[in-house]
Design a protein around this motif. Structure first.
Motif, PDB file in Angstrom:
ATOM      1  N   ALA A   1       0.845  -1.189   0.000  1.00  0.00           N
ATOM      2  CA  ALA A   1       0.000   0.000   0.000  1.00  0.00           C
ATOM      3  C   ALA A   1       0.881   1.241   0.000  1.00  0.00           C
ATOM      4  O   ALA A   1       2.075   1.175   0.297  1.00  0.00           O
ATOM      5  CB  ALA A   1      -0.924  -0.001   1.218  1.00  0.00           C
ATOM      6  N   HIS A   2       0.267   2.372  -0.343  1.00  0.00           N
ATOM      7  CA  HIS A   2       0.952   3.661  -0.283  1.00  0.00           C
ATOM      8  C   HIS A   2       0.309   4.514   0.794  1.00  0.00           C
ATOM      9  O   HIS A   2      -0.922   4.618   0.862  1.00  0.00           O
ATOM     10  CB  HIS A   2       0.893   4.368  -1.637  1.00  0.00           C
ATOM     11  CG  HIS A   2       1.745   3.748  -2.685  1.00  0.00           C
ATOM     12  ND1 HIS A   2       1.707   4.116  -4.015  1.00  0.00           N
ATOM     13  CD2 HIS A   2       2.689   2.764  -2.605  1.00  0.00           C
ATOM     14  CE1 HIS A   2       2.580   3.401  -4.705  1.00  0.00           C
ATOM     15  NE2 HIS A   2       3.181   2.571  -3.871  1.00  0.00           N
ATOM     16  N   ASP A   3       1.144   5.093   1.635  1.00  0.00           N
ATOM     17  CA  ASP A   3       0.671   5.996   2.679  1.00  0.00           C
ATOM     18  C   ASP A   3       0.546   7.385   2.062  1.00  0.00           C
ATOM     19  O   ASP A   3       1.541   8.089   1.882  1.00  0.00           O
ATOM     20  CB  ASP A   3       1.660   5.990   3.850  1.00  0.00           C
ATOM     21  CG  ASP A   3       1.180   6.806   5.039  1.00  0.00           C
ATOM     22  OD1 ASP A   3       0.246   7.610   4.870  1.00  0.00           O
ATOM     23  OD2 ASP A   3       1.746   6.653   6.131  1.00  0.00           O
ATOM     24  N   VAL A   4      -0.676   7.791   1.740  1.00  0.00           N
ATOM     25  CA  VAL A   4      -0.870   9.051   1.017  1.00  0.00           C
ATOM     26  C   VAL A   4      -0.559  10.253   1.893  1.00  0.00           C
ATOM     27  O   VAL A   4      -0.251  11.341   1.374  1.00  0.00           O
ATOM     28  CB  VAL A   4      -2.311   9.150   0.459  1.00  0.00           C
ATOM     29  CG1 VAL A   4      -2.587   8.022  -0.519  1.00  0.00           C
ATOM     30  CG2 VAL A   4      -3.342   9.143   1.586  1.00  0.00           C
ATOM     31  N   LEU A   5      -0.618  10.097   3.217  1.00  0.00           N
ATOM     32  CA  LEU A   5      -0.288  11.213   4.093  1.00  0.00           C
ATOM     33  C   LEU A   5       1.209  11.471   4.159  1.00  0.00           C
ATOM     34  O   LEU A   5       1.636  12.524   4.620  1.00  0.00           O
ATOM     35  CB  LEU A   5      -0.833  10.964   5.509  1.00  0.00           C
ATOM     36  CG  LEU A   5      -2.355  10.939   5.660  1.00  0.00           C
ATOM     37  CD1 LEU A   5      -2.736  10.847   7.129  1.00  0.00           C
ATOM     38  CD2 LEU A   5      -2.990  12.178   5.034  1.00  0.00           C
ATOM     39  N   LEU A   6       1.999  10.485   3.720  1.00  0.00           N
ATOM     40  CA  LEU A   6       3.450  10.642   3.714  1.00  0.00           C
ATOM     41  C   LEU A   6       3.978  10.602   2.286  1.00  0.00           C
ATOM     42  O   LEU A   6       5.039  10.028   2.008  1.00  0.00           O
ATOM     43  CB  LEU A   6       4.116   9.564   4.569  1.00  0.00           C
ATOM     44  CG  LEU A   6       3.881   9.674   6.077  1.00  0.00           C
ATOM     45  CD1 LEU A   6       4.529   8.515   6.804  1.00  0.00           C
ATOM     46  CD2 LEU A   6       4.412  10.994   6.617  1.00  0.00           C
ATOM     47  N   GLY A   7       3.203  11.182   1.378  1.00  0.00           N
ATOM     48  CA  GLY A   7       3.672  11.329   0.009  1.00  0.00           C
ATOM     49  C   GLY A   7       3.768  10.039  -0.772  1.00  0.00           C
ATOM     50  O   GLY A   7       4.571   9.929  -1.690  1.00  0.00           O
ATOM     51  N   GLY A   8       2.968   9.037  -0.411  1.00  0.00           N
ATOM     52  CA  GLY A   8       2.987   7.774  -1.142  1.00  0.00           C
ATOM     53  C   GLY A   8       4.041   6.796  -0.682  1.00  0.00           C
ATOM     54  O   GLY A   8       4.404   5.873  -1.416  1.00  0.00           O
ATOM     55  N   THR A   9       4.552   6.978   0.541  1.00  0.00           N
ATOM     56  CA  THR A   9       5.548   6.043   1.085  1.00  0.00           C
ATOM     57  C   THR A   9       4.994   4.623   1.080  1.00  0.00           C
ATOM     58  O   THR A   9       3.880   4.376   1.579  1.00  0.00           O
ATOM     59  CB  THR A   9       5.912   6.440   2.527  1.00  0.00           C
ATOM     60  OG1 THR A   9       6.452   7.754   2.524  1.00  0.00           O
ATOM     61  CG2 THR A   9       6.935   5.464   3.109  1.00  0.00           C
ATOM     62  N   PRO A  10       5.729   3.643   0.527  1.00  0.00           N
ATOM     63  CA  PRO A  10       5.216   2.260   0.523  1.00  0.00           C
ATOM     64  C   PRO A  10       5.202   1.654   1.922  1.00  0.00           C
ATOM     65  O   PRO A  10       6.149   1.830   2.697  1.00  0.00           O
ATOM     66  CB  PRO A  10       6.192   1.520  -0.399  1.00  0.00           C
ATOM     67  CG  PRO A  10       7.442   2.336  -0.377  1.00  0.00           C
ATOM     68  CD  PRO A  10       7.019   3.757  -0.183  1.00  0.00           C
TER      69      PRO A  10
END
Length: 508
Positions: free
Chosen positions: A36-45
């Motif tokens: 998944a991508h953490d959208v709150l951290l700029g797409g961090t996997p």
């Protein structure tokens, strides 16, 4: 459509308003794992694991939250336990937890393993388990954690720029929660993986750390031979119950006659496989002692720590890979740097890639004073008038006091942006110590770990720096950071003097 790419329709949106599921990357008896991508951290996997159970009571939800919280706290204590970031419940009622996304291989895929590599990896596994068995402190109470499902597929081996290969133990606390959930929903009081379960776990009895030691014994046997200690006629519960409770394990020499095993190691594995918990090694310290003796005597060709101390380059006894040990010992002081007491960030090329490191020159006596010390780091970032970051490392010894290592990084510089991103990616950095006295050799390597929250901020700061307008006021920003540095020093010292029990700690 392949299984790896399939995302169920009900999972297409953001999970917890934060995580965008991308693809299924693993499936097992305890659940499914998605990239998944953490959208709150700029797409961090990140990796998101959904457990098989759904909540049927508030008590189950409370117990899951407790186990997830303990696992997250534990993951901050050991380099060898996968980092847990978050947890929650999906709209469908499935519990999930979020962990660092790691690109490595399952230990299962590496079996059988040559003896030198076996000792290196097993030592790391034991260090992770020892940390868990010693427990985490929550509100003044210590909670020991037992894994309950130690097996090769729950051990991840990832390339590491410092260690060569780094062990990460997966799924701490999850087996306990699923066992509890199964008991409530099906009246079945056992959950585990039959070939690795201790006799007391199969009985449904209360278990302690010695159950993990039994499972470790099974796994060590398999790591060396490629086979398990028993060959029951079937894989059903009854056959494995009989094997674990009543049948002696096969001799390693019988399974693999070509394997020349040190007698100490053979005895250790067989002791771990004893039926009664009281007959096994009673804690991980006993196992680590045997492994340490083997590395020093029976296996002289194995890699040793760079410095002959209990404080190897990474806290907890993790040792350098032989390739990187050679890399460090062959380093020379850069010609463009003065011969004086100084610290500066500098890239280090390793077989696994470029690593951010601190290079420092100190009197040899000063370096020796810091061999055993607490280590702590903090970072401050300002965007105006010029993007600038302060990176502070503190080496603290109660007898000799603090040694401050501040570095100021112009975050408008692309090279510094890459260096800071490397810090965030690896989560730790070496401190390469050169002597002020000729011939200015590298005589020790220390390390400092970076807390997960700080790592996330570092990535955000890098991205922010790339979007800010150009500025020529770096001197002004540096002076502003110097003022904050004085305030930071008192806070960092207070943090360490309040927590004297740790040998090495990282920022919070």
């Amino acid at each position: 459509m392949s299984q790896s790419a399939f995302i169920p329709p009900h999972m297409k949106g953001l999970l917890a308003n934060r995580y965008q599921l991308k693809q299924l990357i693993g499936r097992g008896g305890m659940g499914e794992v998605f990239l998944a991508h953490d959208v709150l951290l700029g797409g961090t996997p990140v990796a998101v694991k959904f457990l098989t159970q759904t909540f049927c009571s508030a008590k189950m939800q409370q117990d899951f939250a407790r186990e997830a919280m303990l696992s997250a706290a534990l993951s901050q204590k050991s380099l060898h336990i996968v980092r847990a970031y978050d947890y929650g419940v999906s709209a469908e009622g499935k519990p999930f937890y979020v962990m660092e996304y790691l690109n490595g291989k399952s230990l299962k895929d590496l079996i059988p393993i040559p003896l030198p590599q076996f000792l290196t990896l097993t030592r790391q596994i034991c260090l992770g388990l020892q940390c868990a068995h010693q427990g985490v402190n929550i509100d003044g109470k210590v909670y020991p954690l037992v894994h309950r499902d130690i097996k090769p597929v729950n051990i991840l081996v990832i390339p590491d720029p410092i260690l060569g290969q780094l062990i990460k133990i997966l799924d701490f606390g999850i087996a306990k929660f699923i066992n509890y959930a199964n008991t409530l929903s099906t009246s079945r009081g056992f959950n585990g993986t039959l070939p690795y379960c201790s006799p007391e776990q199969l009985e449904g009895s209360e278990i302690d750390s010695r159950s993990d030691i039994y499972s470790l014994g099974v796994m060590m046997f398999e790591m060396l031979t490629g086979a398990k200690p028993w060959q029951p006629e079937t894989d059903l519960f009854g056959a494995w119950y009989k094997a674990h409770n009543f049948e002696a394990p096969r001799a390693i020499a019988t399974v693999n006659p070509q394997l020349k095993l040190p007698p100490q190691l053979n005895s250790l594995i067989m002791a771990c496989l004893e039926k009664k918990p009281s007959d096994r090694p009673q804690n991980m310290a006993e196992i680590l002692q045997v492994l340490g003796n083997l590395e020093q005597s029976s296996c002289q060709s194995l890699p040793k720590p760079l410095a002959a101390t209990d404080n190897s380059p990474f806290s907890g006894g993790t040792e350098l890979s032989p390739i990187l040990k050679t890399t460090f010992t062959q380093l020379t002081w850069p010609q463009n740097k003065p011969i004086q007491e100084i610290v500066f960030p500098h890239d280090l090329d390793t077989p696994q890639g470029t690593l951010a490191a601190l290079w420092l020159m100190l009197p040899e006596q000063e370096i020796q004073k810091r061999v055993l010390c607490q280590r702590y780091n903090q970072f401050i970032f300002i965007t105006s008038p010029h993007p600038m970051m302060l990176w502070v490392t503190l080496l603290y010894n109660r007898e000799f006091g603090p040694k401050w290592l501040p570095c100021y990084l112009d975050m408008q510089n692309p090279h510094n942006q890459t260096l800071v991103y490397s810090l965030a990616e690896y989560g730790r950095y070496p401190l390469i110590c050169f002597t002020l006295e000729p011939p200015h050799n590298c005589i020790n390597v220390l390390s400092s770990h970076i807390a997960n929250t700080q790592r996330q901020r570092l990535k955000l700061w890098v991205e922010k720096s790339k979007t800010l307008p150009k500025s020529d006021q770096s001197v002004l920003s540096k002076n502003l950071l110097k003022q904050q540095y004085k305030q930071m020093q008192s806070r960092m010292l207070h943090h360490l003097t309040e927590k004297p029990q740790f040998v090495a700690v990282s920022s919070t």
